[in-house]
Scaffold this motif. Structure first.
Motif, PDB file in Angstrom:
ATOM      1  N   GLU A 261     136.308   9.628  62.697  1.00 50.35           N
ATOM      2  CA  GLU A 261     137.237   9.291  63.772  1.00 50.35           C
ATOM      3  C   GLU A 261     136.581   9.472  65.141  1.00 50.35           C
ATOM      4  O   GLU A 261     136.761   8.645  66.041  1.00 50.35           O
ATOM      5  N   PHE A 262     135.783  10.526  65.292  1.00 48.20           N
ATOM      6  CA  PHE A 262     135.067  10.739  66.551  1.00 48.20           C
ATOM      7  C   PHE A 262     134.069   9.609  66.798  1.00 48.20           C
ATOM      8  O   PHE A 262     133.998   9.058  67.900  1.00 48.20           O
ATOM      9  N   LEU A 263     133.301   9.253  65.766  1.00 45.56           N
ATOM     10  CA  LEU A 263     132.315   8.175  65.920  1.00 45.56           C
ATOM     11  C   LEU A 263     132.985   6.858  66.298  1.00 45.56           C
ATOM     12  O   LEU A 263     132.506   6.136  67.184  1.00 45.56           O
ATOM     13  N   LEU A 264     134.091   6.539  65.650  1.00 46.66           N
ATOM     14  CA  LEU A 264     134.806   5.305  65.984  1.00 46.66           C
ATOM     15  C   LEU A 264     135.363   5.357  67.403  1.00 46.66           C
ATOM     16  O   LEU A 264     135.363   4.349  68.105  1.00 46.66           O
ATOM     17  N   SER A 265     135.810   6.524  67.838  1.00 48.41           N
ATOM     18  CA  SER A 265     136.312   6.642  69.217  1.00 48.41           C
ATOM     19  C   SER A 265     135.191   6.354  70.216  1.00 48.41           C
ATOM     20  O   SER A 265     135.442   5.833  71.300  1.00 48.41           O
ATOM     21  N   GLN A 266     133.953   6.684  69.844  1.00 50.77           N
ATOM     22  CA  GLN A 266     132.815   6.379  70.706  1.00 50.77           C
ATOM     23  C   GLN A 266     132.527   4.873  70.753  1.00 50.77           C
ATOM     24  O   GLN A 266     132.084   4.357  71.764  1.00 50.77           O
ATOM     25  N   LEU A 267     132.778   4.195  69.643  1.00 47.67           N
ATOM     26  CA  LEU A 267     132.589   2.742  69.605  1.00 47.67           C
ATOM     27  C   LEU A 267     133.732   1.999  70.291  1.00 47.67           C
ATOM     28  O   LEU A 267     133.566   0.859  70.719  1.00 47.67           O
TER      29      LEU A 267
END
Length: 175
Positions: A57-63
């Motif tokens: 979820e954190f990685l997707l929030s960065q994208l």
């Protein structure tokens, strides 16, 4: 619009039901694993599942950023990624791939966690290790389709590291 929203809500409910079922199956199946299977799979406990979901979820929030800052965020994801990521892509090739796949879709309108696949000890074109694939259903601003997003994570000594991002349209689903 209401019909489409209801369809996505029903889709989300079915996904949660699947997630609950997968969790129950994982608990039972860990005791059913044969010695032959242990070469390919490992048991994933709830602590690892929760940590992997939060990391994805954190990685997707960065994208999920406007194009003006997306490139810097993608570079940061690459810099903190697992060795398996860096053997597959150069930083610029990874940035180009993600920008191309996500750029035209626009910002996220809605995302639903679908579940976690794994643990896998072997995946195609990736060195042996311990991997989980975290799956989401996503609707983007510039598309009426529902997409599957998958984040592959590798276990290191203390956490889960990013290995791969995959995105594809879900067949037969439109919003």
């Amino acid at each position: 619009m209401t019909q489409n929203r209801r369809s996505f809500g029903q889709f989300a409910f079915a996904s949660i039901l699947t997630l609950t079922t997968k969790s129950a199956i994982a608990q039972v199946s860990s005791s059913l694993k044969t010695p032959e299977q242990s070469e390919f799979i490992f048991f994933v406990n709830e602590t690892d599942r929760s940590a992997a979901q939060k990391k994805a979820e954190f990685l997707l929030s960065q994208l999920d950023t406007p194009p003006s800052v997306a490139s810097q965020r993608i570079e940061a994801i690459y810099a903190q990624g697992a060795a398996a990521l860096k053997t597959r892509y150069s930083g610029s090739a990874f940035n180009q791939r993600i920008s191309t796949e996500r750029g035209a879709l626009g910002l996220v309108r809605e995302r639903v966690f679908q579940g976690i696949d794994g643990g896998f000890k072997k995946l195609p074109n990736i060195p042996a290790g311990e991997y989980l694939i975290v799956v989401f259903a996503t609707i983007f601003q510039n598309s009426s389709d529902i997409y599957t997003e998958q984040i592959t994570l590798a276990r290191n000594d203390t956490s889960w590291q990013f290995v791969e991002y995959f995105i594809a349209k879900k067949p037969y689903y439109s919003y």
